[in-house]
Design a protein around this motif. Structure first.
Motif, PDB file in Angstrom:
ATOM      1  N   LEU A   8       0.831  -1.197   0.000  1.00  0.00           N
ATOM      2  CA  LEU A   8       0.000   0.000   0.000  1.00  0.00           C
ATOM      3  C   LEU A   8       0.872   1.256   0.000  1.00  0.00           C
ATOM      4  O   LEU A   8       0.654   2.184  -0.780  1.00  0.00           O
ATOM      5  CB  LEU A   8      -0.943  -0.008   1.211  1.00  0.00           C
ATOM      6  CG  LEU A   8      -1.908   1.165   1.340  1.00  0.00           C
ATOM      7  CD1 LEU A   8      -2.858   1.216   0.146  1.00  0.00           C
ATOM      8  CD2 LEU A   8      -2.694   1.061   2.630  1.00  0.00           C
ATOM      9  N   TYR A   9       1.872   1.274   0.848  1.00  0.00           N
ATOM     10  CA  TYR A   9       2.760   2.434   0.967  1.00  0.00           C
ATOM     11  C   TYR A   9       3.474   2.730  -0.351  1.00  0.00           C
ATOM     12  O   TYR A   9       3.606   3.876  -0.764  1.00  0.00           O
ATOM     13  CB  TYR A   9       3.779   2.200   2.086  1.00  0.00           C
ATOM     14  CG  TYR A   9       4.725   3.357   2.272  1.00  0.00           C
ATOM     15  CD1 TYR A   9       4.336   4.484   2.980  1.00  0.00           C
ATOM     16  CD2 TYR A   9       5.999   3.326   1.720  1.00  0.00           C
ATOM     17  CE1 TYR A   9       5.197   5.557   3.149  1.00  0.00           C
ATOM     18  CE2 TYR A   9       6.871   4.396   1.884  1.00  0.00           C
ATOM     19  CZ  TYR A   9       6.461   5.507   2.600  1.00  0.00           C
ATOM     20  OH  TYR A   9       7.306   6.561   2.760  1.00  0.00           O
ATOM     21  N   TYR A  10       3.940   1.683  -1.020  1.00  0.00           N
ATOM     22  CA  TYR A  10       4.711   1.872  -2.256  1.00  0.00           C
ATOM     23  C   TYR A  10       3.839   1.893  -3.511  1.00  0.00           C
ATOM     24  O   TYR A  10       4.345   1.870  -4.629  1.00  0.00           O
ATOM     25  CB  TYR A  10       5.799   0.797  -2.371  1.00  0.00           C
ATOM     26  CG  TYR A  10       6.900   1.007  -1.360  1.00  0.00           C
ATOM     27  CD1 TYR A  10       7.801   2.058  -1.502  1.00  0.00           C
ATOM     28  CD2 TYR A  10       7.023   0.189  -0.244  1.00  0.00           C
ATOM     29  CE1 TYR A  10       8.806   2.275  -0.558  1.00  0.00           C
ATOM     30  CE2 TYR A  10       8.020   0.397   0.695  1.00  0.00           C
ATOM     31  CZ  TYR A  10       8.909   1.445   0.530  1.00  0.00           C
ATOM     32  OH  TYR A  10       9.895   1.664   1.469  1.00  0.00           O
ATOM     33  N   GLY A  11       2.526   1.978  -3.327  1.00  0.00           N
ATOM     34  CA  GLY A  11       1.627   2.128  -4.462  1.00  0.00           C
ATOM     35  C   GLY A  11       1.469   0.889  -5.317  1.00  0.00           C
ATOM     36  O   GLY A  11       1.107   0.977  -6.491  1.00  0.00           O
ATOM     37  N   GLU A  12       1.732  -0.266  -4.753  1.00  0.00           N
ATOM     38  CA  GLU A  12       1.613  -1.511  -5.515  1.00  0.00           C
ATOM     39  C   GLU A  12       0.202  -2.085  -5.492  1.00  0.00           C
ATOM     40  O   GLU A  12      -0.077  -3.057  -6.187  1.00  0.00           O
ATOM     41  CB  GLU A  12       2.606  -2.542  -4.980  1.00  0.00           C
ATOM     42  CG  GLU A  12       4.058  -2.126  -5.150  1.00  0.00           C
ATOM     43  CD  GLU A  12       5.024  -3.076  -4.468  1.00  0.00           C
ATOM     44  OE1 GLU A  12       4.624  -4.208  -4.124  1.00  0.00           O
ATOM     45  OE2 GLU A  12       6.182  -2.677  -4.265  1.00  0.00           O
TER      46      GLU A  12
END
Length: 89
Positions: A8-12
């Motif tokens: 979620l944090y890395y936009g995956e």
């Protein structure tokens, strides 16, 4: 950090980029949409531009509804998690 939180944090994680469901019902409905559009264009060939505008407006509306559903689902999931964590204490 938890794997899902990293994603979620890395936009995956982006549900809107996932392919549509390949279910029989989905495929039948898509085929029906195409059939109706073709029939409309056969009956009213001069209305292609208007039909395209209408289709674009419907797609925008569907996207707005999906965004609202996603937000409500996320909020509901957070409430479930909070309830479970509260019950664990």
């Amino acid at each position: 950090m938890n794997d899902i939180l990293n994603k979620l944090y890395y936009g995956e994680i982006n549900p809107s980029e996932m392919p549509p469901p390949a279910t029989k019902r989905y495929n039948e409905n898509l085929k029906n949409i195409c059939s109706i559009e073709n029939k409309l264009l056969e009956l009213y060939p001069d209305c292609k531009e208007l039909l395209d505008e209408y289709t674009d407006a419907i797609h925008i509306q569907a996207q707005l509804e999906c965004e609202a559903d996603f937000e409500r689902g996320f909020q509901l999931g957070a409430q479930f998690a909070a309830a479970v964590l509260g019950a664990i204490k």
